[in-house]
Design a protein around this motif. Structure first.
Motif, PDB file in Angstrom:
ATOM      1  N   TYR A  86     -22.313   0.925  -2.096  1.00 41.37           N
ATOM      2  CA  TYR A  86     -21.856   0.033  -1.030  1.00 41.37           C
ATOM      3  C   TYR A  86     -22.972  -0.187  -0.025  1.00 41.37           C
ATOM      4  O   TYR A  86     -23.703   0.739   0.313  1.00 41.37           O
ATOM      5  CB  TYR A  86     -20.633   0.626  -0.316  1.00 41.37           C
ATOM      6  CG  TYR A  86     -20.169  -0.222   0.849  1.00 41.37           C
ATOM      7  CD1 TYR A  86     -19.584  -1.467   0.628  1.00 41.37           C
ATOM      8  CD2 TYR A  86     -20.341   0.208   2.166  1.00 41.37           C
ATOM      9  CE1 TYR A  86     -19.179  -2.261   1.695  1.00 41.37           C
ATOM     10  CE2 TYR A  86     -19.929  -0.581   3.233  1.00 41.37           C
ATOM     11  CZ  TYR A  86     -19.354  -1.814   2.991  1.00 41.37           C
ATOM     12  OH  TYR A  86     -18.965  -2.600   4.039  1.00 41.37           O
ATOM     13  N   GLU A  88     -23.387  -1.897   3.800  1.00 39.66           N
ATOM     14  CA  GLU A  88     -22.818  -2.573   4.953  1.00 39.66           C
ATOM     15  C   GLU A  88     -23.908  -3.428   5.566  1.00 39.66           C
ATOM     16  O   GLU A  88     -24.944  -2.924   5.999  1.00 39.66           O
ATOM     17  CB  GLU A  88     -22.325  -1.547   5.979  1.00 39.66           C
ATOM     18  CG  GLU A  88     -21.673  -2.194   7.180  1.00 39.66           C
ATOM     19  CD  GLU A  88     -21.468  -1.220   8.342  1.00 39.66           C
ATOM     20  OE1 GLU A  88     -21.216  -0.041   8.085  1.00 39.66           O
ATOM     21  OE2 GLU A  88     -21.578  -1.672   9.484  1.00 39.66           O
ATOM     22  N   GLU A 106     -24.402   3.420   1.064  1.00 35.05           N
ATOM     23  CA  GLU A 106     -23.758   4.622   0.533  1.00 35.05           C
ATOM     24  C   GLU A 106     -24.120   4.797  -0.935  1.00 35.05           C
ATOM     25  O   GLU A 106     -24.021   3.874  -1.736  1.00 35.05           O
ATOM     26  CB  GLU A 106     -22.237   4.588   0.695  1.00 35.05           C
ATOM     27  CG  GLU A 106     -21.589   5.832   0.068  1.00 35.05           C
ATOM     28  CD  GLU A 106     -20.271   6.249   0.676  1.00 35.05           C
ATOM     29  OE1 GLU A 106     -19.925   5.773   1.764  1.00 35.05           O
ATOM     30  OE2 GLU A 106     -19.588   7.087   0.041  1.00 35.05           O
ATOM     31  N   ALA A 111     -23.938   8.746   3.133  1.00 37.15           N
ATOM     32  CA  ALA A 111     -24.118   7.575   3.987  1.00 37.15           C
ATOM     33  C   ALA A 111     -25.466   7.681   4.679  1.00 37.15           C
ATOM     34  O   ALA A 111     -25.843   8.757   5.142  1.00 37.15           O
ATOM     35  CB  ALA A 111     -23.003   7.510   5.020  1.00 37.15           C
TER      36      ALA A 111
ATOM     37  N   ASN B  90     -17.162   4.522   4.482  1.00 37.16           N
ATOM     38  CA  ASN B  90     -17.037   3.175   3.928  1.00 37.16           C
ATOM     39  C   ASN B  90     -15.770   3.016   3.101  1.00 37.16           C
ATOM     40  O   ASN B  90     -15.788   2.419   2.034  1.00 37.16           O
ATOM     41  CB  ASN B  90     -18.284   2.852   3.102  1.00 37.16           C
ATOM     42  CG  ASN B  90     -19.544   2.911   3.948  1.00 37.16           C
ATOM     43  OD1 ASN B  90     -19.606   2.317   5.020  1.00 37.16           O
ATOM     44  ND2 ASN B  90     -20.532   3.663   3.490  1.00 37.16           N
ATOM     45  N   GLY B 260     -16.504  -1.325  -0.861  1.00 31.47           N
ATOM     46  CA  GLY B 260     -16.633   0.000  -0.285  1.00 31.47           C
ATOM     47  C   GLY B 260     -16.374   1.065  -1.331  1.00 31.47           C
ATOM     48  O   GLY B 260     -16.572   0.838  -2.517  1.00 31.47           O
ATOM     49  N   GLN B 328     -14.077  -1.040  10.987  1.00 23.28           N
ATOM     50  CA  GLN B 328     -15.234  -0.589  10.205  1.00 23.28           C
ATOM     51  C   GLN B 328     -14.945  -0.711   8.699  1.00 23.28           C
ATOM     52  O   GLN B 328     -15.837  -0.573   7.865  1.00 23.28           O
ATOM     53  CB  GLN B 328     -15.543   0.862  10.599  1.00 23.28           C
ATOM     54  CG  GLN B 328     -16.700   1.520   9.870  1.00 23.28           C
ATOM     55  CD  GLN B 328     -18.038   0.877  10.183  1.00 23.28           C
ATOM     56  OE1 GLN B 328     -18.236   0.307  11.238  1.00 23.28           O
ATOM     57  NE2 GLN B 328     -18.957   0.946   9.220  1.00 23.28           N
ATOM     58  N   PRO B 330     -14.696  -1.862   5.074  1.00 26.04           N
ATOM     59  CA  PRO B 330     -15.379  -2.899   4.299  1.00 26.04           C
ATOM     60  C   PRO B 330     -14.409  -4.030   3.911  1.00 26.04           C
ATOM     61  O   PRO B 330     -13.198  -3.813   3.803  1.00 26.04           O
ATOM     62  CB  PRO B 330     -15.865  -2.149   3.058  1.00 26.04           C
ATOM     63  CG  PRO B 330     -15.951  -0.718   3.473  1.00 26.04           C
ATOM     64  CD  PRO B 330     -14.838  -0.530   4.464  1.00 26.04           C
TER      65      PRO B 330
END
Lengths: 172, 420
Positions: A86, A88, A106, A111, B90, B260, B328, B330
């Protein structure tokens, strides 16, 4: 210094609205950068125009006109992180300060933040990474770029050439 | 096993901090000395236990340790939280958590829908800063965390340390699995293995073979330039094992496509140890691993008083914001087909409803169009009750709108949580 930057970082991580902070509440960063910002808006010294690397394993590539910077994570970082599941991305139009987290990656339950070495406004994000995060493992320094930033001011923190960065990662 | 040098000191400090006559002045001094000791380059090996059960505080102390401790130090931090569901940085709370039963009161009102009603009262919901999946914590679980230099970091190294501590306490079935978690092997057969191999026990079965190992500890990580944080749960004696699945199964899972990180569900078990001996043994194992000659090992208790440290308070407040908890999340899409001739597709990005499409033959109904325009650009975290929210905007109200509100309330509730 580190404490202040990390505090700003967390604020950014936490809420996208942080970027739309009312102007009567300036962050320490913007206060300090106010003077050089006016003089140097949209220009960056020639030295920064080749692709550079940070100690946090991001790369920054400034366009020929010095107005836009493309940001991403280094080959070394992508390998070290393992399979990315993932990413962001920052929001377009978000104002960012050098040292801020503009996103996160991630991989394997881990993270990590993506930091920007330059201040400015996010103009574009690589949405393909939202669909296929693993794309960043394939070509982190090319197709796997993360965001483009309209530059305001000079980059902050230590920036290294490819050779210097290679030496830096070999030392680590 | 090396004797723990720190424990007498720990007991002393506990008395000073927590004893009935401990003065505020003493507490203050202890707090300011916490940050000083934590940050001092001389303190290469440090070990802390939290007396607080507050998950937000413990995670914020842990984050403070990650940010403040010297680059070449190794820090052990142990804490136990009150009942809470903790999701990864996430993750999507609507697909990972059964939000409707977090509030004991809300559950009481809906008991008819459920099976046995949980007896544990309110359960906090927390989004942590590290990656990984959703876990359940309670007083029968010890969280351990190690902050170490990035250069020395591997994902297994400290899970192996914990396995050594567990085996020292007689838990010979414990090992590290391929997902960097700790499991207890359930096999009957005894095979010949190296007793020091922390990845195999004499009861290990072939991968996928029955009986499956039980997961007793789940790992997650937060990485920065110079430092790596590895933290994990350890199920020692949870009285709630039977209801954990109810909290971690969401009714919305099949309706939501989420970006996510999705949790990987595993059968879990209790190790069957008490908290105090496990903590001591882990501290000793840690000291054995890092407390080499010349390295003084600091051992202390931290707790509620540390909320007075501004950096910890800041992290604590941030974890408790609605933005961090809900927005927050995803990007995700909810796809609903409540009737044959009508459907709803709702896309949420950065916590805001970006698209709300009504499909099917009845889509042109005036009220449905109103529902759509009310919801577009709406921040999800501000809708505490879908009925109240829609009813106040959609006039006249009709049975179709009720149906939509019902579905949305069931699948994407934003419960009022006391600590967020």
């Amino acid at each position: 210094m580190a404490a202040r930057l990390s505090a700003v970082r967390v604020a950014r991580q936490l809420t996208s609205t942080a970027s739309r902070r009312p102007s009567f509440l300036p962050s320490p960063c913007t206060q300090r950068a106010a003077v050089p910002l006016q003089r140097r808006l949209f220009t960056v010294s020639a030295a920064a125009k080749e692709k550079k690397y940070t100690e946090d394993h991001e790369w920054i590539d400034v366009s020929a006109d010095g107005k836009t910077a493309t940001l991403g994570i280094s080959d070394y970082a992508a390998k070290a992180l393992g399979d990315v599941v993932y990413i962001e991305l920052p929001q377009v139009d978000m104002d960012v300060n050098a040292g801020d987290a503009i996103g996160a990656v991630e991989s394997v339950k881990s993270a990590s933040d993506i930091l920007t070495p330059i201040s400015g406004k996010v103009t574009e994000v690589n949405s393909a990474l939202e669909e296929k995060p693993a794309g960043i493992n394939k070509d982190p320094e090319g197709e796997g770029w993360i965001a483009k930033v309209q530059i305001e001011g000079e980059p902050e923190g230590k920036l290294m050439s490819k050779e210097e960065y290679t030496a830096f990662t070999e030392d680590a | 096993m090396a004797p723990s040098r720190g424990l007498p000191l720990l007991r002393h400090i506990s008395r000073v901090l927590l004893g009935p006559h401990g003065s505020i002045a003493l507490a203050r001094r202890a707090i300011s000395s916490f940050t000083e000791k934590l940050a001092s380059p001389a303190n290469k090996v440090q070990s802390y236990i939290s007396s607080s059960r507050d998950p937000f505080l413990n995670l914020s102390i842990e984050d403070h340790i990650l940010r403040t401790s010297p680059p070449d130090s190794v820090i052990l931090f142990l804490y136990t939280n009150r009942p809470c569901v903790v999701i990864g940085r996430n993750q999507n709370p609507w697909t990972e958590v059964n939000l409707a039963i977090l509030n004991a009161a809300a559950w009481g009102g809906r008991a008819a829908e459920g099976t046995a009603s949980p007896t544990i009262g309110h359960v906090d919901l927390v989004r942590r800063r590290s990656g990984g999946g959703a876990v359940f914590h309670d007083e029968g679980n010890v969280n351990w965390s190690i902050t170490c230099p990035m250069a020395d970091f591997t994902r297994d190294k400290h899970a192996e340390m914990v396995v050594r501590a567990l085996r020292g306490l007689g838990i010979e079935r414990a090992r590290v699995n391929k997902r960097h978690d700790i499991v207890l092997d359930q096999g009957h057969e005894k095979r010949d293995v190296d007793p020091y191999d922390t990845h195999m026990t004499t009861y290990t079965t072939d991968e996928g073979a029955l009986p499956r190992p039980l997961k007793v500890s789940g790992s997650a990580y937060k990485l920065t330039r110079a430092r790596a944080l590895h933290h994990a749960t350890t199920l020692l004696a949870s009285p709630n094992l039977h209801i954990i699945p109810q909290y971690l199964h969401s009714p919305a899972k099949t309706f939501i496509q989420a970006k996510g990180v999705e949790s990987v569900s595993s059968p879990v078990g209790n190790i069957g140890l008490e908290i105090a001996p496990f903590q001591s043994c882990l501290q000793e194992e840690f000291a054995t691993m890092y407390g080499k000659a010349g390295k003084h090992c600091i051992v202390e208790t931290v707790g509620e008083d540390h909320l007075k440290i501004p950096e910890i308070k800041k992290g604590y407040d941030e974890l408790r914001t609605k933005d961090w908890m809900w927005s927050q999340t995803p990007q995700f899409t909810l796809t609903l087909r409540p009737w044959d001739d009508i459907g709803i597709d709702m896309n949420v990005h950065h916590g805001v409803i970006k698209t709300f499409e009504i499909t099917g033959a009845r889509r042109s109904t005036g009220n449905l169009e109103k529902v759509r325009s009310v919801l577009l650009k709406q921040k999800l975290q501000d809708i505490h009750n879908w009925h109240d929210f829609l009813r106040s905007h959609v006039i006249p109200w009709d049975p179709e709108s009720t149906m939509i509100a019902d579905w949305l309330e069931k699948l994407v509730p934003v419960p009022e949580l006391p600590n967020i």
